[in-house]
Each structure stands twice: as C-alpha cells, then as structure tokens.
Design an enzyme around this catalytic site. Structure first.
Site, PDB file in Angstrom:
ATOM      1  N   HIS A   1      61.761 -20.825-141.931  1.00 31.73           N
ATOM      2  CA  HIS A   1      61.391 -21.420-142.095  1.00 31.73           C
ATOM      3  C   HIS A   1      62.295 -22.913-141.297  1.00 31.73           C
ATOM      4  CE1 HIS A   1      60.032 -25.878-142.805  1.00 31.73           C
ATOM      5  NE2 HIS A   1      61.604 -26.068-142.934  1.00 31.73           N
ATOM      6  N   HIS A  16      54.858 -58.571-157.411  1.00 31.11           N
ATOM      7  CA  HIS A  16      54.690 -58.690-155.741  1.00 31.11           C
ATOM      8  C   HIS A  16      55.474 -59.943-155.515  1.00 31.11           C
ATOM      9  CE1 HIS A  16      50.859 -57.374-157.117  1.00 31.11           C
ATOM     10  NE2 HIS A  16      50.251 -57.777-156.091  1.00 31.11           N
TER      11      HIS A  16
HETATM   12  C1  LIG Z   1      59.148 -36.993-144.953  1.00 42.45           C
HETATM   13  C2  LIG Z   1      60.007 -35.925-144.817  1.00 42.45           C
HETATM   14  N1  LIG Z   1      59.962 -35.107-146.312  1.00 42.45           N
HETATM   15  C3  LIG Z   1      60.570 -34.383-145.627  1.00 42.45           C
HETATM   16  C4  LIG Z   1      61.155 -33.596-144.639  1.00 42.45           C
HETATM   17  C5  LIG Z   1      62.383 -32.254-145.104  1.00 42.45           C
HETATM   18  N2  LIG Z   1      61.387 -31.057-144.568  1.00 42.45           N
HETATM   19  C6  LIG Z   1      61.377 -30.663-143.162  1.00 42.45           C
HETATM   20  S1  LIG Z   1      60.082 -29.694-142.671  1.00 42.45           S
HETATM   21  C7  LIG Z   1      59.897 -29.589-144.779  1.00 42.45           C
HETATM   22  C8  LIG Z   1      58.830 -28.213-145.023  1.00 42.45           C
HETATM   23  C9  LIG Z   1      57.635 -28.626-144.144  1.00 42.45           C
HETATM   24  O1  LIG Z   1      57.115 -27.368-144.368  1.00 42.45           O
HETATM   25  P1  LIG Z   1      55.550 -27.382-143.567  1.00 42.45           P
HETATM   26  O2  LIG Z   1      55.110 -28.673-142.673  1.00 42.45           O
HETATM   27  O3  LIG Z   1      54.871 -26.103-144.162  1.00 42.45           O
HETATM   28  O4  LIG Z   1      56.305 -26.489-142.117  1.00 42.45           O
HETATM   29  P2  LIG Z   1      56.174 -25.263-141.873  1.00 42.45           P
HETATM   30  O5  LIG Z   1      57.567 -24.411-143.154  1.00 42.45           O
HETATM   31  O6  LIG Z   1      55.178 -24.383-141.591  1.00 42.45           O
HETATM   32  O7  LIG Z   1      57.609 -24.736-140.624  1.00 42.45           O
HETATM   33  C10 LIG Z   1      60.109 -30.763-145.216  1.00 42.45           C
HETATM   34  C11 LIG Z   1      60.387 -30.608-146.753  1.00 42.45           C
HETATM   35  C12 LIG Z   1      61.417 -33.902-143.618  1.00 42.45           C
HETATM   36  N3  LIG Z   1      61.525 -33.606-142.939  1.00 42.45           N
HETATM   37  N4  LIG Z   1      59.896 -35.114-143.780  1.00 42.45           N
END
Ligand SMILES: Cc1ncc(C[n+]2csc(CCOP(=O)(O)OP(=O)(O)O)c2C)c(N)n1
Length: 670
Positions: free
Chosen positions: A263, A476
């Site tokens: 990932h 608020h």
């Molecule tokens: C608001 C937010 N929270 C956390 C992250 C850190 N983050 C980046 S990718 C990811 C996981 C995303 O999973 P998925 O959408 O399934 O991506 P894939 O593993 O398929 O590439 C996280 C938690 C982020 N970029 N934005």
C-alpha cells in the site's frame, strides 16, 4: 507493428509507479498498480480532455480522491501529453518537483484539486458536479450544450470510511447528479490490513439508499467489464453512479499483491525485478517504448475535442452574445464594471445611516445589495440559513428538479459543505459562500485548510462568533477558533465591528482571487462607529485607528468585532481624566500585517508600549500586537450558558474590566 493491448498500456502505469516510488523510496505503489486497468479504459476510451490546454472549461473532470495513489495520476498526465516530463516523474516526492507526494492543485498541470486527506476529493468532485449542473442550467441553450461534461472520481476504502463521504454522497444522491461517476477501488485492503475487520458496510446498499445507481461486482482488471459499467453509468443521467470495482492492490507484484505491504512503501529492488518479470516488462526504469508512448498520447484527440467545442462556442456567442460574454467574465473572475462604484456607494450610505445591528444581519444586507450584481455567488448554509442569514431576496434554491438557482441547502454537513465549496471554486465561474456557526469550524477545518493551501476563493460565513451568542452555552461558543483561523497560512479572517466593516470584509473576500476568506459575524447587535472619510478608506488595510486622541497616546487599545465598542466606551471614559487613549480596530490581522511598516507604525506607534488587546476569544496570538509589556483581555476557558450580557460579565469582557486594566497599567500596577 501490432498495436499494444490494453494490459500492456496499463502496465506502463504500473511500471512508472513502482519505479518512481522505488527511486524515491517513498510513496504508494499499491493503488496505482491496482487501478491501472480501470484508468486505462477511462482515460483512453472516455475522458474528454486536452493535455495541452488543461484549463479548457468544458473538459471532463477527473479527481483522484485516494490521493496517495498520486503516481497513477502523474503517470496518466505524463503519458497523455500534459507538461509533465519523464524527468518530472523521476523527481517524484522531491523538493519543488512537479510531482509532490500527493496531487497538489497549482503545482502539476492537469491536477484538478489537491487530494490526500481522504474523502475530500469526492467532496470536491460533488461540488464540481453541482457546478457543472448549475452552470449548464444557466448558460446552455437549445442546440448549444456548452457546459456539458462528466465528473469522474477514483476513490478507495479509506474515502468511503471517512464520514465526509457520507455527507457529500448523500447530497449528490438527493440532487440527482447524473453526470458524476465514481469508481470504488474495492481491493479489501487499507494500511492496517484486510478491511473486513473494520469496514464491513454493505457499500452498494449504502449508495443505493442515497439514491445512486450502483453497478456491482465489476472486475477492475477486465477492460470489457469496466467499459460496460461506464457505458451503463453514462446512460443514467438522473442519478450519480458508483462502479464497484474488485481489484488486487499492487497487481503484478508477485509476492506483495493483495497485501497491505504494497500500500504505502516501495516494493524493494527484488520485488520490483520480480514484477518486471511477472508483467513481461523488460524495459529499464522510466523507459517507455515508442509504440506505447504513441498509443497513450492524447494531444491530437484532445485538441480536436477542444476545437469542436470552440466552434460551437463561437456560434453560441454569435447567437447569444450577452450570455457568452457573461460566461467568459465569470471564468476570468472579472467583477462587473460598476462593482467598485456600487460598493463605495453602499459603504458611504451605511456609514451615514449609522445603524445598530448584528454583523450577521449586516452581512445579509450586503448580500442583498450586491447579489443582483454577482450571479456567480453560489450561497448556502449547513442548515442554519435563518441564523447565518446567508440567503437574500434573490436566493433561489437548487433542487433535484431545478438547477437554475444560486443557493444550496447543504443540510447538516459542515465538512461536506466546505469540500463541495472548494470544488465549486476550483471549477470556476462561481464564488461559493456557505455558512455555519463559528464553533462548527472544527467540523470542517481540514477543508478550510485545503482552501487555503489551494488558494481558492471560498468564502466561509461564520456567524455566532463568540460567547455573545448567549444561551446556547459553551458547546456553541467559540473560544479558540479565531486563533486557529489566524494560524492558518493564506487564510484571511475578518471579524468586523459594525455594518460598515462588514461591507469592507465582503468586498475584500470577493476581490481576493487567490485565497479563501472567513467572515466572523455576531449574533448580537453592535453599535455603528463614527468614521472620517480617511478612516473609512483605511478599513480595507485590515486595521486602523478608529478612536483618535490628542497627541501621543499613552495607551493603545486593540480590538475586533463586538469588543470594539466596549473599548471605545472605555477609552471615552478617560477623555476627561487626562489619559490619552487610542482605539485600534483590527478586523483582519492578515491584511493589516501585509501593510508597509510606515502604515503599521502609524496605527500601532512603536514607542507606545502600554497596549491592551480585547477579544472574546483565546488570548494566544495577541502578544504579537501588544508586545511583551502589553496586556490581553481574552477568554482562556469555555463559556457559560446564559443571556449574552451575563456571559460577558461572568467572563470579564466588560467596559469596567477594560477600564480597571487601563488604570492598573497607567498606575504601574501591571
Ligand atoms: C483523512 C486521512 N486519514 C488518514 C490518512 C492516511 N492514509 C493514507 S492511505 C490510508 C488507507 C487508505 O486505504 P485505501 O483507501 O483502501 O487505500 P489502498 O490501501 O487501497 O491504497 C490512510 C489511512 C489520510 N491520507 N487521510
């Protein structure tokens, strides 16, 4: 020569992505490798864009909401012919490169919005789809669909887990945004591993309940299935479509595909070599064979699409010259010819009328006055229209049935509203403004930040800007919010003290083409302040001397919004006591800070060390203006539930407290 097949074309994306991430030793190869086949079909068979003219207004919009997969987008932009070279790809994630870690608007040609904070990309896309619909309803004429394109979004599990996706997709369904098509990368993996342990929603059912068309069980690695799904999606123009694509994260990496390990980290040299083998990709890093390059190049096709549209627009302009001119004006962000004159007259008249009223009410009067002049204003509120006073006489609500309007009931969806507004601002042709209570800034905060990062003209109307809202109590009553706003780089925060300053604040927000503005407005009435013509002019400098004194001031009071009148009263009570006090109104610190030193010194004389800042909010930040020896009357605790005057008294934001503090300062106690 045999034409390359779809898999080979998709493998170019896979190779570029894994190699760029490997070179940077940082990045996310999994999503680009998993979505490459879908991207190949969408970009080569459907997407209408012109790589040599990324700002062509009628292009399809493509948003990568799962922005961590940035190499997917960079590969596509490079391959189709945008001004993004192979060396730019080599510089992935390096200082000042055109290929930053996550896609950033304004850095890379062809990137429509900044994504990475998951869920906001789909929010931007919904905003863009609304913009397309509203602009089309306003400007299209029989036989002239000059605003007519699709908005495509890629999103992952992460975007769908984020609450904001509910907010914006729910509204997209209600509004029936039929030209919005989202592709869900259903690979079952997020950072911590297989998502089924923390994400077990029935996503298709969820979207069906929103009123979306859902196309299930599409094999995201089978071009024919993807094609079929897109065709079906496009047939339905009354509902947005979610295409659920089953994919394998890191597709092609023999030992890592399907696993969370691919990932967000480089695959490693060994796995990269194994992937080359598995994909049948014999070329060195960043080498794309000519036949594949040619097959990807979309410049000729794109130019033809744009030329055809321009020809149509020419005919349109001949038949509807006023409409064409107006559309061009709006996309150029030009204000109407009589704008300045109109606003100056409003300012002079309001100063003369000297009315006591809440600044939220004054804001509505400004909208009432300038609304007809600015059809590009696209207003709304997160279900607080009657409190924010964001609607005016000319507001027409946009609905599923009728998009010929200029006002959106966003529902109780602050974060979604802000992300959608950013999408509208990015789209062009609109000045989005939207309201909520200042305290709910917290709910939408990251979208406010992205508006600033992207330098977009998004206008946030925050009413109920202090403890002065009274009875609703501490939940608020904003405390730390003004400080947070002022700490946000690129954001302008105006907190006007009366109707006249409110006009200047709105005018500044609208004339500012390169960044967002917040308008922090009172619920309660505030007195009109008298001003000389030169003081009236100086408001636009963000800070000015509102109450002058004879000779050099002994004490300078600095204040904003509803506390300005308290300072004026306090200062006046010293007039016959031989203490010279000046009151500075500082409605916008950011604009004031940009003035030259001579002006700033004329407002805050450097030799006057006895300074007192008064604001019904956190004291943090005020030392910048009052200096080491200055004092601050602020609020560093939560508020109280009671009538406004009582809360003010309980928290010490009173004339008496100001007077006492001045006495203490002057007599040397402090
Ligand atoms: C608001 C937010 N929270 C956390 C992250 C850190 N983050 C980046 S990718 C990811 C996981 C995303 O999973 P998925 O959408 O399934 O991506 P894939 O593993 O398929 O590439 C996280 C938690 C982020 N970029 N934005």
């Amino acid at each position: 020569m045999v034409a390359p097949n779809r898999r080979q074309l998709a493998n170019v994306i896979r190779a570029l992505s894994m190699d760029a991430v490997q070179k940077a030793n940082s990045g996310h190869p999994g999503a680009p490798m998993g979505m490459a086949d879908i991207a190949q079909v969408l970009w080569q068979d459907y997407l209408r864009h012109n790589p040599t003219s990324p700002e062509w207004p009628n292009r399809d919009r493509f948003i990568l909401s799962n922005g961590h997969g940035s190499m997917l987008l960079y590969s596509l932009l490079h391959l189709t012919g945008y001004a993004l070279t192979i060396d730019d790809l080599r510089a992935f994630r390096q200082l000042h490169s055109k290929t930053p870690g996550h896609p950033e608007f304004g850095i890379t040609p062809g990137v429509e919005t900044t994504t990475g904070p998951l869920g906001q990309g789909i929010g931007n896309a919904v905003g863009m789809a609304i913009a397309e619909r509203v602009l089309g309803a306003t400007f299209n004429r029989e036989g002239f669909p000059i605003v007519d394109h699709w908005t495509y979004v890629f999103l992952g599990d992460g975007c769908l887990m984020e609450g904001i996706s509910h907010e914006v997709c729910s509204l997209a369904g209600t509004l029936g945004l039929g030209k919005l098509i989202a592709f869900w990368d259903d690979n079952g993996i997020s950072i911590d591993g297989p998502v089924k342990r923390w994400f077990s929603d029935d996503t298709p059912k969820r979207f069906e309940s929103y009123g979306w068309q859902v196309i299930k069980d599409v094999d995201g690695h089978d071009a024919h299935s993807v094609q079929k799904a897109i065709d079906e999606a496009r047939k339905n123009t009354t509902q947005p479509t979610l295409i659920c694509c089953k994919t394998t994260i890191g597709f092609g990496a023999p030992n890592l595909q399907g696993k969370e390990k691919c990932h967000g980290a480089a695959l490693g040299e060994t796995e990269v070599a194994a992937t080359r083998e598995a994909l049948g990709w014999p070329y060195p890093p960043f080498v794309v064979p000519d036949e594949l390059k040619q097959a990807w190049d979309a410049r000729e096709k794109g130019a033809a699409l744009q030329h055809a549209w321009e020809a149509l627009f020419e005919q349109y302009a001949a038949k509807y010259p006023q409409l064409a001119k107006e559309l061009k004006r709006r996309f150029a962000k030009a204000l109407p010819d009589n704008w300045q004159e109109h606003m100056s007259a409003l300012l002079a008249q309001t100063q003369q009328q000297s009315k006591t009223l809440a600044t939220r009410k004054a804001s509505q009067l400004v909208l009432e006055s300038m609304g007809e002049l600015l059809p590009e204003l696209l207003g709304g509120s997160a279900d607080l229209t009657e409190s924010n006073l964001t609607a005016w006489g000319g507001s027409k609500v946009i609905t599923h049935e009728n998009a010929q309007g200029n006002y959106i009931h966003y529902g109780v969806r602050e974060f979604g509203m802000a992300a959608m507004m950013n999408g509208m601002a990015l789209y062009g042709g609109f000045i989005p403004y939207g309201g909520t209570f200042l305290t709910f800034l917290d709910y939408m905060r990251n979208a406010v930040r992205l508006a600033a990062l992207m330098q977009q003209r998004t206008i946030f109307v925050f009413s109920h800007d202090s403890i002065g809202l009274g009875e609703d109590g501490p939940t608020h009553q904003p405390i730390e919010h003004l400080t947070m706003l002022r700490a946000t780089p690129g954001l302008h925060t105006w907190r006007p003290c009366d109707a006249v300053e409110t006009i200047v604040a709105w005018q500044a927000a609208i004339e500012r083409k390169d960044g967002p503005t917040t308008l922090c407005l009172t619920r309660q009435a505030v007195s009109a302040q008298p001003r000389t013509p030169s003081q009236l002019i100086d408001i636009q400098k963000g800070g000015y001397v509102l109450l002058t004194c004879e000779g050099t001031p002994q004490v300078i009071l600095i204040s904003t919004g509803s506390e300005v009148e308290l300072c004026v009263q306090a200062a006046k009570s010293f007039q016959d006591k031989g203490v010279a006090i000046q009151v500075v109104s500082l409605p916008c610190c950011e604009v004031f800070d940009k003035q030259d030193m001579a002006y700033r010194d004329s407002v805050l004389a450097p030799n006057v060390k006895m300074r007192l800042a008064v604001e019904a909010g956190a004291s943090l930040g005020w030392h910048k203006y009052v200096g080491e020896q200055g004092r601050i009357i602020g609020i560093d605790r939560y508020g109280e539930s009671a009538p406004a005057a009582e809360v003010y008294a309980a928290l010490g934001i009173t004339v008496e407290h100001i007077v006492k503090t001045i006495n203490d300062m002057v007599s040397g106690v402090l």
